[in-house]
Design a protein around this motif. Structure first.
Motif, PDB file in Angstrom:
ATOM      1  N   GLU A  79       0.825  -1.211   0.000  1.00  0.00           N
ATOM      2  CA  GLU A  79       0.000   0.000   0.000  1.00  0.00           C
ATOM      3  C   GLU A  79       0.858   1.261   0.000  1.00  0.00           C
ATOM      4  O   GLU A  79       0.597   2.206  -0.758  1.00  0.00           O
ATOM      5  CB  GLU A  79      -0.910   0.002   1.228  1.00  0.00           C
ATOM      6  N   VAL A  80       1.876   1.279   0.843  1.00  0.00           N
ATOM      7  CA  VAL A  80       2.724   2.467   0.969  1.00  0.00           C
ATOM      8  C   VAL A  80       3.496   2.724  -0.319  1.00  0.00           C
ATOM      9  O   VAL A  80       3.574   3.863  -0.796  1.00  0.00           O
ATOM     10  CB  VAL A  80       3.689   2.312   2.163  1.00  0.00           C
ATOM     11  N   GLU A 105       1.106   4.206  -2.826  1.00  0.00           N
ATOM     12  CA  GLU A 105       0.638   5.569  -2.569  1.00  0.00           C
ATOM     13  C   GLU A 105       1.754   6.608  -2.670  1.00  0.00           C
ATOM     14  O   GLU A 105       1.549   7.701  -3.207  1.00  0.00           O
ATOM     15  CB  GLU A 105       0.006   5.639  -1.178  1.00  0.00           C
ATOM     16  N   LEU A 106       2.924   6.285  -2.133  1.00  0.00           N
ATOM     17  CA  LEU A 106       4.010   7.266  -2.056  1.00  0.00           C
ATOM     18  C   LEU A 106       5.060   7.092  -3.142  1.00  0.00           C
ATOM     19  O   LEU A 106       5.829   8.019  -3.408  1.00  0.00           O
ATOM     20  CB  LEU A 106       4.697   7.176  -0.685  1.00  0.00           C
ATOM     21  N   ARG A 117       1.791   1.982   9.040  1.00  0.00           N
ATOM     22  CA  ARG A 117       0.635   1.352   8.401  1.00  0.00           C
ATOM     23  C   ARG A 117       0.319  -0.011   9.024  1.00  0.00           C
ATOM     24  O   ARG A 117      -0.828  -0.452   9.012  1.00  0.00           O
ATOM     25  CB  ARG A 117       0.893   1.202   6.903  1.00  0.00           C
ATOM     26  N   SER A 165      -2.045  -0.891  -9.594  1.00  0.00           N
ATOM     27  CA  SER A 165      -2.310   0.176  -8.632  1.00  0.00           C
ATOM     28  C   SER A 165      -1.039   0.948  -8.309  1.00  0.00           C
ATOM     29  O   SER A 165      -1.054   2.166  -8.135  1.00  0.00           O
ATOM     30  CB  SER A 165      -2.906  -0.406  -7.350  1.00  0.00           C
ATOM     31  N   TRP A 166       0.088   0.260  -8.248  1.00  0.00           N
ATOM     32  CA  TRP A 166       1.364   0.936  -8.014  1.00  0.00           C
ATOM     33  C   TRP A 166       1.657   1.883  -9.171  1.00  0.00           C
ATOM     34  O   TRP A 166       2.022   3.039  -8.991  1.00  0.00           O
ATOM     35  CB  TRP A 166       2.453  -0.121  -7.892  1.00  0.00           C
ATOM     36  N   ASP A 212      -0.434   5.140  -9.193  1.00  0.00           N
ATOM     37  CA  ASP A 212      -0.244   6.115  -8.131  1.00  0.00           C
ATOM     38  C   ASP A 212       1.188   6.598  -7.957  1.00  0.00           C
ATOM     39  O   ASP A 212       1.421   7.623  -7.324  1.00  0.00           O
ATOM     40  CB  ASP A 212      -0.711   5.515  -6.791  1.00  0.00           C
ATOM     41  N   ARG A 213       2.154   5.880  -8.482  1.00  0.00           N
ATOM     42  CA  ARG A 213       3.533   6.250  -8.189  1.00  0.00           C
ATOM     43  C   ARG A 213       3.877   7.592  -8.828  1.00  0.00           C
ATOM     44  O   ARG A 213       3.283   7.985  -9.840  1.00  0.00           O
ATOM     45  CB  ARG A 213       4.495   5.166  -8.674  1.00  0.00           C
TER      46      ARG A 213
END
Length: 211
Positions: free
Chosen positions: A36-37, A40-41, A54, A119-120, A123-124
């Motif tokens: 997840e981290v 998102e980041l 987290r 998803s990575w 969002d990356r």
């Protein structure tokens, strides 16, 4: 004869103990949080502290399992390779020749990659280089399975001898790099990416579709 021969054997519980279950749960919590981290980041910006927050675990607990975010990333890659291997094995078992195995394996990899890592990619941070894991036991096992499958189907095709280590390395490298680019495109087209990879490997640049 002694009646002891008729006594039932004591039941031995083969289930993992509480301590082992806790370790498994903690390790999975860290991997889930890291996924997840990183998504998102971005990998570069993410820190071990972000992952620990987290999970809800103590920092000391994290370091019982992993020493750095690099180790966590390698563990995620290892987990993905472990789950991909049955798909690869299925393609190997049904392949009748080298092209059919190549097409099936590459397409299976691209579909797995799209499902696991999209998803990575979404969002990356823009421009961040996507890291590749270092060699892990499961990644090595994937290499070995591809190599063995190549040896089998090429022998079936009565193909001339080739350097299987180079062939396997080249095909995996092409699939990995094309997979990275495929996930940057919208929509993600696993079929088109697989067609491109297979045509490039089998026929070189002259076999590629013209734009």
């Amino acid at each position: 004869m002694s009646n002891i021969a008729y006594f039932p054997k004591p039941h031995i519980d083969q289930r993992p103990g509480k301590r082992e279950r806790t370790k498994t749960a903690n390790r999975q919590a860290i991997l889930d949080a890291a996924r997840e981290v990183f998504g998102e980041l971005g990998y570069d910006a993410a820190t071990v502290r972000d992952i620990i927050r987290r999970t809800g675990l103590a920092s000391g607990t994290f370091y019982n399992y992993y020493k750095s975010k690099e180790e966590v990333f390698d563990a995620l890659a290892d987990d993905g390779a472990r789950r991909f291997r049955p798909l690869l094995r299925a393609e190997s078992e049904k392949a009748t020749d080298f092209p059919s195995f190549l097409r099936g394996a590459v397409l299976a990899y691209f579909e797995f990659l799209a499902k696991e890592q999209e998803s990575w990619r979404l969002d990356r941070p823009v421009g961040e280089a996507f890291p590749h894991a270092r060699s892990t036991p499961e990644l090595t096992a994937v290499f070995d399975e591809v190599r063995e499958a190549f040896a089998r189907v090429l022998a079936h095709d009565n193909a001339p001898p080739v350097d299987l280590d180079y062939l396997t390395s080249a095909c995996i490298a092409i699939a990995r790099e094309l997979g990275d680019k495929m996930l940057e495109r919208r929509p993600v087209d696993t079929g088109a990416a697989a067609d491109f990879a297979v045509k490039l490997i089998l026929g070189g640049v002259p076999a590629l579709p013209k734009l």
